[in-house]
Design a protein around this motif. Structure first.
Motif, short mmCIF file in Angstrom:
data_model
loop_
_atom_site.label_atom_id
_atom_site.label_comp_id
_atom_site.label_asym_id
_atom_site.label_seq_id
_atom_site.Cartn_x
_atom_site.Cartn_y
_atom_site.Cartn_z
N LYS A 14 6.16 18.00 68.72
CA LYS A 14 5.52 17.24 69.79
C LYS A 14 6.30 15.99 70.17
O LYS A 14 5.77 14.90 70.27
CB LYS A 14 4.08 16.90 69.42
N SER A 16 8.47 13.89 72.96
CA SER A 16 8.17 13.71 74.38
C SER A 16 9.45 13.80 75.18
O SER A 16 10.50 13.36 74.76
CB SER A 16 7.54 12.34 74.62
N CYS A 19 10.30 12.80 82.30
CA CYS A 19 10.73 13.39 83.56
C CYS A 19 11.16 12.29 84.52
O CYS A 19 10.94 11.11 84.27
CB CYS A 19 9.59 14.20 84.16
N THR A 23 6.66 10.69 83.88
CA THR A 23 5.59 11.34 83.14
C THR A 23 6.17 11.89 81.84
O THR A 23 7.36 12.10 81.72
CB THR A 23 4.95 12.49 83.94
N ARG A 24 5.29 12.10 80.88
CA ARG A 24 5.72 12.64 79.59
C ARG A 24 5.21 14.06 79.47
O ARG A 24 4.09 14.37 79.85
CB ARG A 24 5.16 11.79 78.46
N LYS A 25 6.06 14.93 78.93
CA LYS A 25 5.69 16.33 78.74
C LYS A 25 5.96 16.69 77.28
O LYS A 25 6.92 16.22 76.69
CB LYS A 25 6.51 17.22 79.66
N GLU A 64 6.06 22.18 77.17
CA GLU A 64 6.62 22.37 78.50
C GLU A 64 8.15 22.40 78.46
O GLU A 64 8.78 22.93 79.36
CB GLU A 64 6.13 21.29 79.45
#
Length: 144
Positions: A14, A16, A19, A23-25, A64
């Protein structure tokens, strides 16, 4: 030699990924799950045990971004004990090319000098040892 599972297989759960729009994915970074580290020339004790864990994570979690890294050395890499004679050693090197062996440290003649642990040949480009282990579920790959 037991290098320790966590020292070679760095699995960041997990992580991060930022982008362009800040934003964090959720991301999963899978490092060096390759044949030479599982059953090849630089085996990590119990290394294969991490493969089903990674495969389960890939199925169960909504990452993602999934990144796979590969150790990817050229045939003449200076870290291979078999190649130590290809490069000049500095006078301060604790061992000579003639008597050096795997896991010794040498100092190469460069500016600045390079202190290098000598490893067995491993993860040589375009060889079976450098390939991802057959049981690892690998997605899209890009080689540049």
């Amino acid at each position: 030699m037991n290098l320790g599972l966590k020292n070679v297989f760095l699995l960041f759960l997990k992580s991060s990924f930022f982008c362009q729009d800040s934003t964090r994915k959720p991301a999963l970074i899978i490092v060096d799950i390759q044949n030479d580290f599982i059953t090849g020339s630089l085996v990590v004790n119990n290394g294969a045990e991490v493969i089903p864990v990674i495969n389960d994570l890939l199925k169960l979690h909504g990452f993602e971004v999934v990144v796979y890294s590969q150790d990817w050395h050229p045939k003449d890499h200076c870290s291979f004990a078999t190649n130590v004679k290809l490069y000049p050693l500095h006078a301060s090197s604790p061992t000579t090319a003639e008597v050096s062996k795997v896991f010794d440290v040498v100092v190469y003649e460069q500016t600045p000098t390079i202190k290098q642990v000598l490893w067995p040949t491993h993860c040589e480009q375009n060889t079976w040892g450098a390939e991802f282990h057959k049981d690892l579920k690998v997605g899209v790959t890009f080689n540049k």
